[in-house]
Structures are given as structure tokens and as C-alpha cells.
Design a protein around this motif. Structure first.
Motif, short mmCIF file in Angstrom:
data_model
loop_
_atom_site.label_atom_id
_atom_site.label_comp_id
_atom_site.label_asym_id
_atom_site.label_seq_id
_atom_site.Cartn_x
_atom_site.Cartn_y
_atom_site.Cartn_z
N PRO A 98 0.82 -1.25 0.02
CA PRO A 98 0.07 -0.12 0.07
C PRO A 98 0.88 1.26 -0.05
O PRO A 98 1.87 1.41 0.54
N GLY A 99 0.42 2.25 -0.66
CA GLY A 99 1.17 3.68 -0.70
C GLY A 99 2.39 3.58 -1.83
O GLY A 99 3.17 4.24 -1.67
N TYR A 100 2.40 2.47 -2.56
CA TYR A 100 3.57 2.25 -3.65
C TYR A 100 3.74 3.64 -4.56
O TYR A 100 2.77 4.16 -4.83
N ARG A 101 4.80 4.07 -4.65
CA ARG A 101 5.07 5.12 -5.44
C ARG A 101 6.55 4.73 -6.21
O ARG A 101 7.44 4.81 -5.62
N SER A 102 6.55 5.03 -7.53
CA SER A 102 7.74 4.73 -8.37
C SER A 102 8.78 5.75 -7.97
O SER A 102 8.29 6.91 -8.07
N ARG A 103 10.05 5.58 -7.97
CA ARG A 103 11.03 6.57 -7.64
C ARG A 103 11.67 7.01 -8.96
O ARG A 103 12.55 7.77 -9.30
N TYR A 104 11.31 6.48 -10.28
CA TYR A 104 11.73 6.60 -11.55
C TYR A 104 11.87 8.09 -11.84
O TYR A 104 12.87 8.58 -12.49
N ASP A 105 10.91 8.93 -11.68
CA ASP A 105 10.75 10.36 -11.96
C ASP A 105 11.50 11.35 -11.00
O ASP A 105 11.52 12.53 -11.14
N ASP A 106 11.90 10.72 -9.72
CA ASP A 106 12.62 11.37 -8.70
C ASP A 106 13.53 12.15 -9.37
O ASP A 106 14.37 11.61 -10.12
N ASP A 107 14.19 13.34 -8.83
CA ASP A 107 15.46 13.93 -9.35
C ASP A 107 16.70 13.01 -8.76
O ASP A 107 16.73 12.75 -7.75
N PHE A 108 17.44 12.89 -10.06
CA PHE A 108 18.93 12.21 -9.81
C PHE A 108 19.77 13.12 -8.82
O PHE A 108 20.88 12.49 -8.31
N ASP A 109 19.59 14.29 -8.71
CA ASP A 109 20.47 15.20 -8.04
C ASP A 109 20.39 14.93 -6.51
O ASP A 109 20.31 16.11 -5.99
N SER A 110 20.34 13.95 -5.68
CA SER A 110 19.83 14.00 -4.61
C SER A 110 20.81 14.36 -3.43
O SER A 110 20.54 14.51 -2.36
N ASP A 111 21.97 14.50 -3.90
CA ASP A 111 23.04 15.22 -2.93
C ASP A 111 22.68 16.64 -2.31
O ASP A 111 23.08 16.76 -1.45
N ASN A 112 21.94 17.27 -3.31
CA ASN A 112 21.54 18.67 -2.92
C ASN A 112 20.27 18.81 -2.17
O ASN A 112 20.02 19.80 -1.93
#
Length: 189
Positions: A124-138
Motif C-alpha cells: 500500500p502507498g507504493y510510488r515509483s522513484r523513476y521520475d525523482d530527481d537524480f541530483d539527490s546530493d543537494n
């Protein structure tokens, strides 16, 4: 070279053999997007990102996809390849491994992550991470998703203005908003 991340976007209602898109990150610094996971005769396999090849119209020179029946610019009927030419290549890989060892490594990692993503999708509550920003260091993505949970303000403050050095040695804001700058493009930003 190390595969440091694989992100999968499931295609649940796809009517063809396409099961998912994925992106793959190498050494936490290089991303290749739009790999496809396709159902094959022996299970899923990975297809590299590709683009459709084009040819030019003999009349107007406009680019059209190969095997297009008519020119998209002038409407002239396009010649298709001759019968003796053999099969015509319609797509070209944008990125691909150059040896079987690398291909197998990519295939193994992507299929493993695809199977894990299928399991996650059942939760439940699944959400794909595919479209998340790849610049997660910032950016702390979790902080933006639920500000109340971390006692953060509802709205983030506006970004600070950026300044640049003008040729006359003075500093001006790129945001615009007044000032005596008569130079071309002043106040555009």
C-alpha cells in the motif's frame, strides 16, 4: 565501473510486451535513462535506449522517419528501400555496452531490481522513484514530501538572488526589479 542505482517505472496497463522503463546509474555519477524491460520468450530482457532513424525528402530535404509513406513537410510520396537492399535498420542505439560481460552485468542488475519493484508495487502507498530527481546530493526529498512530519515550514523560502559582476565593476542582481542598468536584457531575469 559499478552500478550504483537502478530505478524502475512499471508499465502496468501496457498492451504490448513492454513491462517497464528503467534508468541505471554508474559510479554514482552517470545516468542512462529509458532502458526498456520487455517480455521475451525466456523471460524479461533489457533493451537499450534507441532513437528512430531518419532520411531526407528528395523534393524538399525535410527529415522524415525511415519508411514514412509521405514527407511531413511537403507531402511528397517517399521512396522506400529497394527490394534487393535487404531489411532496413529503423532504430539506432543511443547507448549500449560494447562487450557481453557488461551487457550481462546490466541485465542481471536491472532484472533483479525489476523483480523487487514488482514486489514493492504490491505494498500500500507504493510510488515509483523513476521520475525523482537524480541530483539527490543537494536535496532532501523526504523533507519536501512531508514538511509537517519534520517540523519544517509549509512553504520553503524563496531562493536568494544571484549576483553577477557587470563590465563596469558593479554588482547587479539577475532577478531584475529596478535599478539603473540600461544594458541590453537588463531586468529579464
Amino acid at each position: 565501473m559499478e552500478i550504483t542505482e537502478v530505478r524502475v517505472k512499471l508499465m502496468e496497463n501496457s498492451e504490448d510486451r513492454l513491462r517497464a522503463f528503467c534508468s541505471i546509474t554508474f559510479d554514482s555519477c552517470f545516468v542512462i535513462r529509458d532502458l526498456k524491460i520487455i517480455d521475451g520468450m525466456n523471460g524479461p530482457f533489457v533493451a537499450m535506449p534507441s532513437r528512430k532513424l531518419t532520411g531526407h525528402c528528395n523534393r524538399c530535404g525535410h527529415k522524415n522517419y525511415l519508411r514514412a509513406p509521405y514527407c511531413n513537410q511537403c507531402g511528397t510520396k517517399q521512396r522506400s528501400g529497394g527490394e534487393n537492399d535487404g531489411p532496413q535498420k529503423l532504430y539506432a542505439d543511443v547507448a549500449h555496452p560494447i562487450n557481453s560481460e557488461c551487457r550481462e552485468q546490466i541485465q542481471r542488475h536491472v532484472i533483479e531490481e525489476f523483480e523487487l519493484e514488482l514486489q514493492r508495487a504490491q505494498q500500500p502507498g507504493y510510488r515509483s522513484r523513476y521520475d525523482d530527481d537524480f541530483d539527490s546530493d543537494n536535496v532532501d526529498v523526504a523533507a519536501y514530501a512531508e514538511p509537517q512530519a519534520k517540523n519544517l515550514p509549509e512553504k520553503l523560502p524563496p531562493p536568494a538572488p544571484h549576483f553577477h559582476q557587470r563590465p563596469d565593476g558593479q554588482t547587479s542582481s539577475q532577478r531584475g526589479g529596478g535599478g539603473n542598468d540600461d544594458s541590453f536584457g537588463a531586468g529579464v531575469f
